[in-house]
Design an enzyme around this catalytic site. Structure first.
Site, mmCIF file in Angstrom:
data_model
loop_
_atom_site.group_PDB
_atom_site.id
_atom_site.type_symbol
_atom_site.label_atom_id
_atom_site.label_comp_id
_atom_site.label_asym_id
_atom_site.label_seq_id
_atom_site.Cartn_x
_atom_site.Cartn_y
_atom_site.Cartn_z
ATOM 1 N N SER A 13 31.189 37.908 -14.479
ATOM 2 C CA SER A 13 30.163 36.928 -14.116
ATOM 3 C C SER A 13 30.758 35.710 -13.408
ATOM 4 C CB SER A 13 29.418 36.466 -15.373
ATOM 5 O OG SER A 13 28.919 37.576 -16.080
HETATM 6 N N1 SAM Z 1 31.160 39.486 -19.927
HETATM 7 C C1 SAM Z 1 31.741 40.276 -18.878
HETATM 8 C C2 SAM Z 1 32.979 39.649 -18.317
HETATM 9 O O1 SAM Z 1 33.365 38.579 -18.772
HETATM 10 O O2 SAM Z 1 33.571 40.280 -17.430
HETATM 11 C C3 SAM Z 1 30.768 40.588 -17.782
HETATM 12 C C4 SAM Z 1 29.823 41.607 -18.223
HETATM 13 S S1 SAM Z 1 29.016 42.552 -17.011
HETATM 14 C C5 SAM Z 1 28.029 41.358 -16.203
HETATM 15 C C6 SAM Z 1 27.922 43.409 -18.130
HETATM 16 C C7 SAM Z 1 28.598 44.445 -18.963
HETATM 17 O O3 SAM Z 1 27.672 44.905 -19.930
HETATM 18 C C8 SAM Z 1 29.034 45.683 -18.179
HETATM 19 O O4 SAM Z 1 30.401 45.890 -18.348
HETATM 20 C C9 SAM Z 1 28.210 46.808 -18.790
HETATM 21 O O5 SAM Z 1 28.871 48.056 -18.821
HETATM 22 C C10 SAM Z 1 27.954 46.269 -20.171
HETATM 23 N N2 SAM Z 1 26.819 46.858 -20.883
HETATM 24 C C11 SAM Z 1 25.611 47.231 -20.418
HETATM 25 N N3 SAM Z 1 24.863 47.730 -21.421
HETATM 26 C C12 SAM Z 1 25.614 47.650 -22.550
HETATM 27 C C13 SAM Z 1 25.402 47.992 -23.919
HETATM 28 N N4 SAM Z 1 24.257 48.514 -24.371
HETATM 29 N N5 SAM Z 1 26.413 47.775 -24.788
HETATM 30 C C14 SAM Z 1 27.585 47.248 -24.395
HETATM 31 N N6 SAM Z 1 27.841 46.911 -23.114
HETATM 32 C C15 SAM Z 1 26.866 47.096 -22.207
#
Ligand code: SAM
Length: 222
Positions: free
Chosen positions: A68
């Site tokens: 992000s």
């Molecule tokens: N917080 C992260 C960082 O600092 O890099 C950015 C996160 S990215 C915007 C969103 C993440 O949520 C992705 O890696 C995606 O695979 C994960 N995601 C989506 N659905 C999810 C779920 N049900 N459980 C865990 N992770 C999930």
């Protein structure tokens, strides 16, 4: 020597990021600013994009996911209002950066990611940096992490269609849930606070656009 010069440059870029992207937009919480000024964001960015690490933008991290924008990470961290002894659950580990920021503020962070390859890379970064207070799990974060609940703060970095009930259940009294809720075109970033009476207060903090939260209490995968 070249390595040392590069490190100095990263420090300068990170300082600029804090001043021009965070403080200038109203981030005030000192522990948040200190953590954003300390954690080497470039360690969480793929090597071919590393020179963009401190830009005012999200960046691709592989597997169709993103790290992000720094401002959004700071906004969510500040909104979580955490204290050192708080238990924090970060949902959507991604690159591992947001959990790393929390790990510099609280004693222990739990983080869940559905894509195992991302968890593996994030764990590698934590080992390299010596961040040993982050517990990672591969799984469906839309259901929370019941075995480690309750949490004083739960921060979700993927957009949900509705607030997952499991996450509200796993908040402690006074606990905060920070979560983007909406559709694929954009979401409202919400803070839900669970009062001691069990009542839940909801505030809208910002309008954002996150990748989808895919899971039993999120979006269905196609
Ligand atoms: N917080 C992260 C960082 O600092 O890099 C950015 C996160 S990215 C915007 C969103 C993440 O949520 C992705 O890696 C995606 O695979 C994960 N995601 C989506 N659905 C999810 C779920 N049900 N459980 C865990 N992770 C999930």
């Amino acid at each position: 020597m070249q390595f040392e010069e590069e490190i100095d440059d990263w420090d300068f870029q990170r300082e600029m990021m804090v001043d021009t992207q965070l403080i200038s937009r109203g981030i005030k919480d000192v522990p948040t600013l200190r953590a954003m000024g300390t954690v080497p964001r470039h360690c969480f960015v793929p090597s071919d994009l590393r020179k963009h690490s401190y830009q005012d933008a999200p960046l691709p991290i592989g597997d169709g996911q993103t790290i992000s924008q720094p401002y959004i990470v700071a906004l969510m961290t500040e909104a979580a209002q955490v204290k050192t002894e708080d238990r924090v659950l970060d949902i959507g580990t991604g690159s591992g950066y947001a959990a790393a920021i929390f790990s510099r503020i609280v004693d222990h962070v739990y983080t869940i990611e559905r894509i195992a390859a991302l968890t593996k890379k994030a764990k590698g970064c934590y080992t390299e940096l010596g961040y040993d207070n982050i517990e990672c799990k591969v799984g469906d974060g839309s259901l929370g992490w019941s075995g480690k609940a309750p949490f004083d703060a739960i921060v979700v970095t993927a957009g949900a269609p509705v607030v997952p009930e499991s996450l509200v259940e796993q908040l402690s009294d006074g606990g905060r849930l920070i979560i983007p809720v909406g559709d694929a075109f954009g979401q409202r970033l919400l803070r839900l606070t669970k009062e001691a009476s069990g009542e839940v207060r909801t505030e809208t903090l910002e309008y954002v656009r996150f990748v989808p939260l895919i899971g039993a209490e999120g979006w269905h995968s196609s």
